[in-house]
Scaffold this motif. Structure first.
Motif, mmCIF file in Angstrom:
data_model
loop_
_atom_site.group_PDB
_atom_site.id
_atom_site.type_symbol
_atom_site.label_atom_id
_atom_site.label_comp_id
_atom_site.label_asym_id
_atom_site.label_seq_id
_atom_site.Cartn_x
_atom_site.Cartn_y
_atom_site.Cartn_z
ATOM 1 N N ALA A 24 53.965 -15.710 -24.935
ATOM 2 C CA ALA A 24 52.656 -16.494 -24.969
ATOM 3 C C ALA A 24 51.787 -16.401 -26.301
ATOM 4 O O ALA A 24 51.454 -17.173 -26.876
ATOM 5 C CB ALA A 24 51.567 -16.344 -23.637
ATOM 6 N N LEU A 25 51.801 -15.259 -26.817
ATOM 7 C CA LEU A 25 51.206 -14.831 -27.908
ATOM 8 C C LEU A 25 51.936 -15.501 -29.172
ATOM 9 O O LEU A 25 51.231 -15.849 -29.877
ATOM 10 C CB LEU A 25 51.248 -13.210 -28.275
ATOM 11 C CG LEU A 25 50.496 -12.773 -29.510
ATOM 12 C CD1 LEU A 25 49.271 -13.234 -29.599
ATOM 13 C CD2 LEU A 25 50.674 -11.339 -29.702
ATOM 14 N N GLU A 26 53.300 -15.488 -29.029
ATOM 15 C CA GLU A 26 54.245 -16.175 -30.239
ATOM 16 C C GLU A 26 53.732 -17.465 -30.269
ATOM 17 O O GLU A 26 53.595 -18.073 -31.105
ATOM 18 C CB GLU A 26 55.694 -15.867 -29.929
ATOM 19 C CG GLU A 26 56.329 -16.495 -30.878
ATOM 20 C CD GLU A 26 57.885 -16.252 -30.516
ATOM 21 O OE1 GLU A 26 58.649 -16.448 -31.550
ATOM 22 O OE2 GLU A 26 58.266 -15.782 -29.503
ATOM 23 N N ARG A 27 53.666 -18.183 -28.979
ATOM 24 C CA ARG A 27 53.277 -19.609 -29.061
ATOM 25 C C ARG A 27 52.036 -19.854 -29.547
ATOM 26 O O ARG A 27 51.726 -21.013 -30.185
ATOM 27 C CB ARG A 27 53.469 -20.140 -27.464
ATOM 28 C CG ARG A 27 54.780 -20.365 -26.999
ATOM 29 C CD ARG A 27 55.007 -21.056 -25.497
ATOM 30 N NE ARG A 27 54.287 -20.462 -24.481
ATOM 31 C CZ ARG A 27 54.657 -19.411 -23.762
ATOM 32 N NH1 ARG A 27 55.873 -18.906 -23.843
ATOM 33 N NH2 ARG A 27 53.965 -18.977 -22.848
ATOM 34 N N ASP A 34 42.834 -20.392 -32.110
ATOM 35 C CA ASP A 34 41.807 -19.846 -32.580
ATOM 36 C C ASP A 34 42.047 -18.319 -32.388
ATOM 37 O O ASP A 34 42.625 -17.881 -31.689
ATOM 38 C CB ASP A 34 40.575 -20.014 -31.840
ATOM 39 C CG ASP A 34 40.136 -21.690 -32.107
ATOM 40 O OD1 ASP A 34 40.659 -22.188 -33.201
ATOM 41 O OD2 ASP A 34 39.599 -22.367 -31.246
ATOM 42 N N CYS A 35 41.132 -17.779 -33.204
ATOM 43 C CA CYS A 35 41.423 -16.210 -33.175
ATOM 44 C C CYS A 35 40.884 -15.493 -31.982
ATOM 45 O O CYS A 35 41.691 -14.516 -31.326
ATOM 46 C CB CYS A 35 40.424 -15.368 -34.456
ATOM 47 S SG CYS A 35 41.047 -15.727 -35.875
ATOM 48 N N ALA A 36 39.813 -15.965 -31.320
ATOM 49 C CA ALA A 36 39.316 -15.324 -29.954
ATOM 50 C C ALA A 36 40.499 -15.230 -28.738
ATOM 51 O O ALA A 36 40.813 -14.065 -28.104
ATOM 52 C CB ALA A 36 38.333 -16.095 -29.305
ATOM 53 N N PRO A 37 41.166 -16.562 -28.473
ATOM 54 C CA PRO A 37 42.233 -16.375 -27.602
ATOM 55 C C PRO A 37 43.289 -15.433 -27.955
ATOM 56 O O PRO A 37 44.153 -14.897 -27.015
ATOM 57 C CB PRO A 37 42.445 -17.629 -27.552
ATOM 58 C CG PRO A 37 41.720 -18.673 -28.026
ATOM 59 C CD PRO A 37 40.954 -17.780 -29.062
ATOM 60 N N VAL A 38 43.678 -15.435 -29.363
ATOM 61 C CA VAL A 38 44.951 -14.543 -29.675
ATOM 62 C C VAL A 38 44.358 -13.211 -29.607
ATOM 63 O O VAL A 38 45.351 -12.243 -29.175
ATOM 64 C CB VAL A 38 45.134 -14.901 -31.115
ATOM 65 C CG1 VAL A 38 45.906 -13.923 -31.936
ATOM 66 C CG2 VAL A 38 45.861 -16.302 -31.321
ATOM 67 N N LEU A 39 43.296 -12.871 -29.940
ATOM 68 C CA LEU A 39 42.759 -11.467 -29.652
ATOM 69 C C LEU A 39 42.807 -11.047 -28.140
ATOM 70 O O LEU A 39 43.087 -9.903 -27.943
ATOM 71 C CB LEU A 39 41.262 -11.162 -30.255
ATOM 72 C CG LEU A 39 41.237 -11.252 -31.679
ATOM 73 C CD1 LEU A 39 39.932 -11.342 -32.296
ATOM 74 C CD2 LEU A 39 41.880 -10.013 -32.497
ATOM 75 N N GLN A 40 42.283 -12.039 -27.402
ATOM 76 C CA GLN A 40 42.332 -11.682 -25.994
ATOM 77 C C GLN A 40 43.883 -11.613 -25.436
ATOM 78 O O GLN A 40 43.829 -10.499 -24.584
ATOM 79 C CB GLN A 40 41.602 -12.833 -25.272
ATOM 80 C CG GLN A 40 41.534 -12.744 -23.604
ATOM 81 C CD GLN A 40 40.820 -13.704 -23.041
ATOM 82 O OE1 GLN A 40 40.903 -15.069 -23.669
ATOM 83 N NE2 GLN A 40 40.475 -13.617 -21.877
ATOM 84 N N GLN A 41 44.630 -11.942 -25.850
ATOM 85 C CA GLN A 41 46.187 -12.196 -25.504
ATOM 86 C C GLN A 41 46.800 -10.827 -25.984
ATOM 87 O O GLN A 41 47.194 -10.094 -25.464
ATOM 88 C CB GLN A 41 47.032 -13.357 -26.051
ATOM 89 C CG GLN A 41 48.318 -13.232 -25.584
ATOM 90 C CD GLN A 41 48.565 -13.456 -23.968
ATOM 91 O OE1 GLN A 41 47.686 -14.117 -23.391
ATOM 92 N NE2 GLN A 41 49.456 -12.701 -23.378
#
Length: 87
Positions: A24-27, A34-41
């Motif tokens: 999911a992070l790769e996708r 955006d950065c916020a969802p990536v950081l959350q993941q």
């Protein structure tokens, strides 16, 4: 390493969950999320890996205590183990 069938199944379930989170992070990265969802993941992935590490470490420590040799050596070995993986 978890040795009982139940512990092994639990560890493998965690690994599969980690794999799904990494995918999911790769996708998200590929799609330019955006950065916020990536950081959350990333935080969720780190938490999952830490949880797995804690379970395997717990199993290892219990195994070492069952096969305990001299207390001083056991204490040193366990301290080294914890320091190595808490970095």
């Amino acid at each position: 390493m978890p040795h009982s069938p139940a512990d092994k199944k639990k560890a493998l379930t965690r690994v599969r969950r980690i794999k799904g989170q990494a995918e999911a992070l790769e996708r998200a990265l590929e799609s330019g999320a955006d950065c916020a969802p990536v950081l959350q993941q990333l935080a969720a992935l780190r938490g999952a890996v830490n949880g797995l590490m804690a379970e395997v470490m717990d199993s290892h420590i219990r195994e070492q205590l069952a096969e305990a040799g001299p207390p001083e050596q056991l204490a040193q070995d366990l301290t080294t183990l914890v320091r190595t993986y808490l970095r």
